[in-house]
Scaffold this motif. Structure first.
Motif, mmCIF file in Angstrom:
data_model
loop_
_atom_site.group_PDB
_atom_site.id
_atom_site.type_symbol
_atom_site.label_atom_id
_atom_site.label_comp_id
_atom_site.label_asym_id
_atom_site.label_seq_id
_atom_site.Cartn_x
_atom_site.Cartn_y
_atom_site.Cartn_z
ATOM 1 N N UNK A 30 0.853 -1.224 -0.151
ATOM 2 C CA UNK A 30 0.003 -0.101 -0.053
ATOM 3 C C UNK A 30 0.772 1.310 -0.033
ATOM 4 N N UNK A 31 0.217 2.399 -0.393
ATOM 5 C CA UNK A 31 0.929 3.588 -0.440
ATOM 6 C C UNK A 31 0.062 4.700 -0.236
ATOM 7 N N UNK A 32 0.264 5.765 0.449
ATOM 8 C CA UNK A 32 -0.729 6.839 0.756
ATOM 9 C C UNK A 32 0.186 8.206 0.659
ATOM 10 N N UNK A 33 -0.497 8.898 0.039
ATOM 11 C CA UNK A 33 -0.146 10.316 -0.440
ATOM 12 C C UNK A 33 -0.963 11.498 -0.025
ATOM 13 N N UNK A 34 -0.328 12.657 0.546
ATOM 14 C CA UNK A 34 -0.979 13.779 0.700
ATOM 15 C C UNK A 34 -0.268 14.908 -0.071
ATOM 16 N N UNK A 45 -4.066 10.885 -1.905
ATOM 17 C CA UNK A 45 -4.637 9.250 -2.824
ATOM 18 C C UNK A 45 -4.168 8.584 -1.871
ATOM 19 N N UNK A 46 -4.665 7.364 -1.993
ATOM 20 C CA UNK A 46 -4.387 6.047 -1.099
ATOM 21 C C UNK A 46 -4.533 4.882 -1.888
ATOM 22 N N UNK A 47 -3.486 4.244 -2.016
ATOM 23 C CA UNK A 47 -3.484 3.062 -2.977
ATOM 24 C C UNK A 47 -3.200 1.695 -2.318
ATOM 25 N N UNK A 48 -3.929 0.576 -2.506
ATOM 26 C CA UNK A 48 -3.379 -0.804 -2.232
ATOM 27 C C UNK A 48 -3.609 -1.838 -3.486
ATOM 28 N N UNK A 49 -2.352 -2.375 -3.446
ATOM 29 C CA UNK A 49 -2.036 -3.338 -4.746
ATOM 30 C C UNK A 49 -2.915 -4.612 -4.250
ATOM 31 N N UNK A 50 -4.232 -4.655 -4.815
ATOM 32 C CA UNK A 50 -4.929 -5.768 -4.435
ATOM 33 C C UNK A 50 -4.574 -7.164 -5.187
ATOM 34 N N UNK A 51 -4.134 -7.153 -6.230
ATOM 35 C CA UNK A 51 -3.730 -8.310 -6.955
ATOM 36 C C UNK A 51 -2.259 -8.677 -6.494
ATOM 37 N N UNK A 52 -1.491 -7.847 -6.276
ATOM 38 C CA UNK A 52 -0.079 -7.838 -5.477
ATOM 39 C C UNK A 52 -0.384 -8.443 -3.996
ATOM 40 N N UNK A 53 -1.119 -8.115 -3.429
ATOM 41 C CA UNK A 53 -1.425 -8.764 -2.242
ATOM 42 C C UNK A 53 -1.583 -10.509 -2.179
ATOM 43 N N UNK A 54 -2.329 -10.984 -3.290
ATOM 44 C CA UNK A 54 -2.413 -12.203 -3.401
ATOM 45 C C UNK A 54 -1.065 -13.071 -3.363
ATOM 46 N N UNK A 55 -0.227 -12.394 -4.094
ATOM 47 C CA UNK A 55 1.650 -12.899 -4.052
ATOM 48 C C UNK A 55 2.039 -12.521 -2.714
ATOM 49 N N UNK A 56 1.812 -11.556 -2.283
ATOM 50 C CA UNK A 56 2.498 -11.384 -0.977
ATOM 51 C C UNK A 56 1.892 -12.340 0.276
ATOM 52 N N UNK A 57 0.611 -12.518 0.127
ATOM 53 C CA UNK A 57 0.011 -13.331 1.121
ATOM 54 C C UNK A 57 0.611 -14.802 1.061
ATOM 55 N N UNK A 58 1.091 -15.343 -0.332
ATOM 56 C CA UNK A 58 1.671 -16.288 -0.282
ATOM 57 C C UNK A 58 3.083 -16.373 0.213
ATOM 58 N N UNK A 59 3.861 -15.447 -0.141
ATOM 59 C CA UNK A 59 5.328 -15.090 0.448
ATOM 60 C C UNK A 59 5.260 -15.282 1.778
ATOM 61 N N UNK A 60 4.107 -15.015 2.579
ATOM 62 C CA UNK A 60 4.152 -15.008 3.866
ATOM 63 C C UNK A 60 3.602 -16.382 4.449
ATOM 64 N N UNK A 61 3.015 -16.986 3.742
ATOM 65 C CA UNK A 61 2.369 -18.060 4.054
ATOM 66 C C UNK A 61 2.249 -19.391 3.232
ATOM 67 N N UNK A 62 3.469 -20.057 3.348
ATOM 68 C CA UNK A 62 3.684 -21.168 2.525
ATOM 69 C C UNK A 62 4.568 -22.058 3.272
ATOM 70 N N UNK A 63 4.912 -23.490 2.752
ATOM 71 C CA UNK A 63 5.871 -24.509 3.258
ATOM 72 C C UNK A 63 6.368 -25.312 1.944
ATOM 73 N N UNK A 64 7.169 -26.283 2.104
ATOM 74 C CA UNK A 64 7.390 -26.889 0.770
ATOM 75 C C UNK A 64 6.445 -27.474 0.079
#
Ligand code: P5A
Length: 440
Positions: free
Chosen positions: A284-288, A315-334
């Motif tokens: 995410x990235x937020x700007x004033x 303006x205030x952004x969230x990378x919705x599709x990027x989050x799917x990848x990020x969630x897997x980076x944070x939650x996986x095993x072999x």
């Protein structure tokens, strides 16, 4: 959902083109298919996760008072000429000419368009404050699209835009989004650390990126160790409480945290061994940016004394599709993905080890009907594959609970429940299974 009727094109082999684990697992689990560099189709499993993520983002935006709209993907170049960004944006912008030779573009962001909407209808200071957001596909012709959905060319973003009469109001609008981001990411089980950041082509002088620490992250980041010990879910929010919100923002910005562009080596050195240098994924990235768009584009409202005010914007952004990848980076095993319950494509998987056996089939049917009755989604593996193949598929696609039915259990009235995270197994009655899955 019966797996025999589902569309789950899993891959046994590790795709060689994928350099990071989330990209590999998304391809292997049949979540996405690449159509061109950085451009993906979302297949049923991936689409379900994307929608779950999107819904959490939406609920937290709504809770913070932002109003959902939908702007188009295609924009007229004219608006961007007004703000002066048409030429600045360079090759990253995909430019299109329509049949009347009009210059159009596929939107990389929507500051200009939302300012155009505001100037057509916001006339008085009483029309403010407002925050309008949408969840829409963006296109940025990135030099190096890579890591699957993590750095795509076409990607799904949530972008919100706030309008206020003065700087103090704009700061409150900024704080609302700041806190809604903490809540949004916490609901997905992620610790997204807010860091002072560069504003780049969006502009302005106050900005935070929200970074998830991961070895494969694209940004180098520096964080005070104390930050990592903070509980990111532990705060009460009253979005109308101006001072209360500022206090929470102050707490979450009191520790040193910076991306490498903003890193101050001297400050880092003062932290000694409290300084953690790591890599991060910007989710995410937020700007004033004050009147950067409202002034040149002629957005103004009448103030209480008849004066003309250019609204202060952020303006205030969230990378919705990027989050799917990020969630897997944070939650996986072999063995595969391990979805946090809040974003899992199904709440559980049901494995029938003896398809065709009357008792097993009846138990599976009963279990699924009862799960559905409790509002829980199950993916039912009713294929005539080996037990090993079924377990491997379930591990790969990462549903939080695996419910296995075999002839012995069917006789005794029990189901083997495996928790995908940690792998603990127990034999439970149907009632206990439902309660377990419902507890998430
Ligand atoms: C804020 C909202 C903006 O565009 N304008 C509207 C501002 N900010 S940003 O930082 O450039 O992008 C917001 C978030 O979008 C994600 N993102 C991407 N995701 C996948 N692939 C990309 N190529 C990509 N570029 C940006 C990031 O999560 C970023 O924080």
């Amino acid at each position: 959902m019966r797996l025999s009727q589902f569309f789950l094109p899993t891959l046994k082999e590790t795709p060689t083109e994928a350099q990071i684990v989330s990209h590999r697992l998304m391809l292997r689990a049949g979540m996405i298919r690449q159509q061109a560099a950085g451009i993906y189709s979302w297949l049923p499993l991936g689409w379900r996760v994307l929608q779950k993520v999107e819904q959490i983002v939406r609920e937290e935006q709504n809770r913070a008072g932002a109003l959902e709209i939908l702007m188009p993907t295609i924009q007229p170049a004219e608006l961007w000429r007004e703000s002066g960004r048409y030429d600045d944006y360079g090759k990253e912008m995909l430019r299109i000419t329509d049949r009347h030779e009009r210059d159009m573009l596929f939107g990389p962001t929507n500051e200009e368009m939302v300012t155009d909407i505001a100037r057509a209808s916001m006339k008085s200071y009483r029309d403010l404050p407002r925050n309008l957001y949408h969840i829409q596909w963006k296109f940025r012709d990135e030099v190096r699209p890579r890591f699957g959905v993590m750095r795509g060319r076409e990607f799904l973003m949530k972008d919100a835009y706030s309008f206020d009469v003065d700087a103090a109001g704009a700061r409150h609008a900024y704080n609302k989004m700041f806190i809604s981001y903490l809540r949004t990411f916490a609901r997905m089980g992620l610790k997204a650390i807010p860091m002072r950041a560069d504003t780049g082509p969006i502009g302005g002088d106050l900005s935070h990126e929200f970074q998830i620490l991961a070895e494969t992250g694209e940004s180098a980041v520096y964080v005070d160790r104390g930050f990592l010990d903070l509980d990111f879910a532990d705060f009460k929010v009253d979005y109308d409480d101006v001072a209360g919100l500022q206090a929470v923002v102050d707490r979450f910005t009191s520790f040193y945290a910076a991306t490498d562009e903003k890193h101050d080596a001297a400050k880092g050195a003062e932290l000694g061994d409290r300084l953690v240098s790591a890599r991060g994924i910007e989710v995410g990235h937020i700007f004033y940016f004050g009147t950067k768009y409202s002034a040149p584009m002629g957005l103004s409202v009448q103030g209480p004394n008849g004066e003309k005010i250019h609204p202060e914007m952020g303006s205030y952004g969230i990378g919705v599709s990027r989050l799917v990848g990020a969630l897997i980076e944070a939650n996986h095993d072999d063995a595969g993905i391990i979805w946090p319950a809040s974003v899992a494509p199904f709440d559980c998987g049901v494995i029938n080890l003896r398809v065709g056996d009357a008792a097993c089939d009846a138990m599976a049917k009963d279990l699924i009907a009862r799960l559905e009755g409790a509002g829980l989604d199950a993916l039912y593996d009713d294929r005539s594959e080996s037990a090993g193949a079924k377990f491997a598929t379930m591990d790969l696609i990462g549903l939080p609970w695996q419910l296995t039915i075999g002839p012995r259990g069917a006789k005794a009235g029990t189901i083997e429940v495996k928790n995908r995270r940690g792998g603990a197994k127990e034999e439970l009655s149907i009632e206990a299974v439902i309660a377990k899955v419902a507890s998430r």
